[in-house]
Design a protein around this motif. Structure first.
Motif, mmCIF file in Angstrom:
data_model
loop_
_atom_site.group_PDB
_atom_site.id
_atom_site.type_symbol
_atom_site.label_atom_id
_atom_site.label_comp_id
_atom_site.label_asym_id
_atom_site.label_seq_id
_atom_site.Cartn_x
_atom_site.Cartn_y
_atom_site.Cartn_z
ATOM 1 N N ASP A 38 -3.842 6.988 -0.585
ATOM 2 C CA ASP A 38 -3.863 7.251 -2.025
ATOM 3 C C ASP A 38 -3.983 5.952 -2.815
ATOM 4 O O ASP A 38 -4.749 5.862 -3.782
ATOM 5 C CB ASP A 38 -2.583 7.997 -2.416
ATOM 6 C CG ASP A 38 -2.474 8.190 -3.921
ATOM 7 O OD1 ASP A 38 -3.288 8.950 -4.474
ATOM 8 O OD2 ASP A 38 -1.591 7.566 -4.544
ATOM 9 N N THR A 39 -3.242 4.931 -2.401
ATOM 10 C CA THR A 39 -3.311 3.639 -3.093
ATOM 11 C C THR A 39 -4.700 3.037 -2.982
ATOM 12 O O THR A 39 -5.233 2.480 -3.959
ATOM 13 C CB THR A 39 -2.261 2.669 -2.514
ATOM 14 O OG1 THR A 39 -0.964 3.259 -2.639
ATOM 15 C CG2 THR A 39 -2.283 1.338 -3.239
ATOM 16 N N LEU A 85 -1.710 -2.685 -7.712
ATOM 17 C CA LEU A 85 -2.779 -2.362 -8.662
ATOM 18 C C LEU A 85 -2.800 -3.343 -9.823
ATOM 19 O O LEU A 85 -3.880 -3.767 -10.270
ATOM 20 C CB LEU A 85 -2.604 -0.938 -9.162
ATOM 21 C CG LEU A 85 -3.366 0.167 -8.425
ATOM 22 C CD1 LEU A 85 -4.864 0.048 -8.658
ATOM 23 C CD2 LEU A 85 -3.044 0.208 -6.945
ATOM 24 N N ARG A 117 -6.999 4.511 -5.400
ATOM 25 C CA ARG A 117 -6.774 3.941 -6.730
ATOM 26 C C ARG A 117 -7.409 2.547 -6.840
ATOM 27 O O ARG A 117 -7.940 2.178 -7.901
ATOM 28 C CB ARG A 117 -5.279 3.882 -7.031
ATOM 29 C CG ARG A 117 -4.636 5.255 -7.149
ATOM 30 C CD ARG A 117 -3.134 5.154 -7.349
ATOM 31 N NE ARG A 117 -2.802 4.551 -8.642
ATOM 32 C CZ ARG A 117 -1.586 4.145 -8.978
ATOM 33 N NH1 ARG A 117 -0.582 4.235 -8.099
ATOM 34 N NH2 ARG A 117 -1.357 3.610 -10.166
ATOM 35 N N LYS A 149 0.359 7.731 1.637
ATOM 36 C CA LYS A 149 0.502 6.912 0.435
ATOM 37 C C LYS A 149 -0.482 5.746 0.439
ATOM 38 O O LYS A 149 -1.072 5.414 -0.606
ATOM 39 C CB LYS A 149 1.936 6.389 0.333
ATOM 40 C CG LYS A 149 2.194 5.548 -0.915
ATOM 41 C CD LYS A 149 2.000 6.347 -2.185
ATOM 42 C CE LYS A 149 2.262 5.502 -3.410
ATOM 43 N NZ LYS A 149 2.075 6.262 -4.669
ATOM 44 N N ALA A 150 -0.683 5.119 1.585
ATOM 45 C CA ALA A 150 -1.630 4.004 1.676
ATOM 46 C C ALA A 150 -3.043 4.473 1.333
ATOM 47 O O ALA A 150 -3.777 3.786 0.608
ATOM 48 C CB ALA A 150 -1.591 3.390 3.072
ATOM 49 N N LEU A 179 0.799 -1.219 0.000
ATOM 50 C CA LEU A 179 0.000 0.000 0.000
ATOM 51 C C LEU A 179 0.832 1.270 0.000
ATOM 52 O O LEU A 179 0.403 2.297 -0.535
ATOM 53 C CB LEU A 179 -0.914 0.027 1.234
ATOM 54 C CG LEU A 179 -2.057 -0.963 1.309
ATOM 55 C CD1 LEU A 179 -2.771 -0.823 2.650
ATOM 56 C CD2 LEU A 179 -3.040 -0.760 0.169
ATOM 57 N N ASP A 203 5.633 3.687 -3.842
ATOM 58 C CA ASP A 203 5.281 3.776 -5.258
ATOM 59 C C ASP A 203 5.408 2.440 -5.983
ATOM 60 O O ASP A 203 4.492 2.012 -6.696
ATOM 61 C CB ASP A 203 6.161 4.821 -5.952
ATOM 62 C CG ASP A 203 5.841 6.244 -5.522
ATOM 63 O OD1 ASP A 203 4.719 6.467 -5.031
ATOM 64 O OD2 ASP A 203 6.712 7.120 -5.666
ATOM 65 N N ALA A 260 2.774 -0.020 -4.746
ATOM 66 C CA ALA A 260 1.428 0.333 -5.180
ATOM 67 C C ALA A 260 1.179 -0.089 -6.623
ATOM 68 O O ALA A 260 0.090 -0.589 -6.964
ATOM 69 C CB ALA A 260 1.206 1.830 -5.014
ATOM 70 N N GLU A 261 2.169 0.103 -7.490
ATOM 71 C CA GLU A 261 2.004 -0.310 -8.889
ATOM 72 C C GLU A 261 1.858 -1.825 -8.984
ATOM 73 O O GLU A 261 1.039 -2.332 -9.762
ATOM 74 C CB GLU A 261 3.181 0.183 -9.725
ATOM 75 C CG GLU A 261 3.280 1.692 -9.843
ATOM 76 C CD GLU A 261 2.002 2.352 -10.344
ATOM 77 O OE1 GLU A 261 1.356 1.789 -11.252
ATOM 78 O OE2 GLU A 261 1.650 3.427 -9.810
#
Length: 257
Positions: free
Chosen positions: A120-121, A73, A124, A117-118, A63, A66, A69-70
């Protein structure tokens, strides 16, 4: 008002083929929870005729950075398509990717920047869920026994993330086995989490076996959930202390009011 009951196929009848386990659970009136889909023959799962309640919603990723996260996803998209094929109701996430024995592939400290960041992920993830018409949950885990080093593991942390995202595509998979080990005060925890619960999962403590084998008063928890107005899914993610049929009937009895 009745709960929808499910059970994790991987933890029961472990000497039997997965499609047999799924069919047996369906015959007994339970929906079926799964872990990672690449472990199984998808066509065999379809032939089982089971109704699938929940499945891990990713294969790799994290999570809170960067690169992770990619990865998350990408694997969530692949898994969501498999979930749609099987008709899985909820796709499950954790604070980070888990490896052998449930240990994190990368142990992390959840710093303030990682929280941002978590979140934001997860937004997404919700965008992906909206695109594909699927639903995700975020599951709490315990640190002392099973999942040391996982960030965002506690139920209160998962609740904070899910509530801050506050989108219908993401709900909380509130695992009361993990919560009892890590936090306790289960009924008040359920009450705090209630607006965001997508599924409740259960096993007794210690031992991770069916309700009635340990310290948790699951009949009391069931009555409390009913009093709060919760009538959603309850999944047994537990090993059987003896015969699987007896364990499942004990679970059913605890959550039949």
């Amino acid at each position: 008002m009745a709960f929808t009951l499910a059970a994790c196929a991987e933890m029961l009848w472990r000497d039997r083929p997965i499609e047999w386990r799924c069919a047996q659970l369906q015959e007994m009136g339970f929906q079926v929870g799964l872990w990672n889909w690449p472990d199984h023959d998808l066509a065999a799962l379809e032939r089982s005729g089971a109704t699938f309640s929940i499945m891990n919603g990713y294969l790799e990723g994290r999570l809170a950075d960067d690169e992770g996260a990619e990865m998350l996803l990408a694997s969530a998209r692949e898994t969501a398509l498999v979930g749609k094929r099987l008709g899985v109701a909820r796709l499950n996430l954790h604070g980070t990717g888990l490896g052998d024995g449930g240990r994190p592939r990368l142990a992390e400290i959840a710093t303030p920047l990682k929280w941002v960041k978590a979140r934001d992920t997860l937004h997404r993830i919700c965008d992906l869920a909206e695109e594909l018409d699927v639903n995700f949950t975020l599951e709490n885990l315990n640190l002392p026994v099973d999942h040391a080093g996982v960030p965002f593991a506690r139920a209160e942390e998962c609740l904070a993330l899910v509530a801050s995202v506050d989108r219908p595509q993401l709900r909380l998979n509130l695992d009361l086995y993990h919560a009892q080990i890590g936090e306790g005060n289960l009924i008040e925890l359920c009450r705090a989490c209630l607006p965001w619960i997508g599924e409740v999962q259960v096993a007794d403590v210690p031992g991770r076996r069916e309700p009635g084998t340990g310290e948790i008063n699951y009949a009391g928890v069931a009555w409390a959930l009913r009093g709060m107005g919760y009538d959603g899914p309850v999944g047994m993610e537990a090993f059987a202390s003896g015969a699987e049929v007896d364990a499942l009937e004990a679970f059913r009895a605890a959550f039949t009011l």
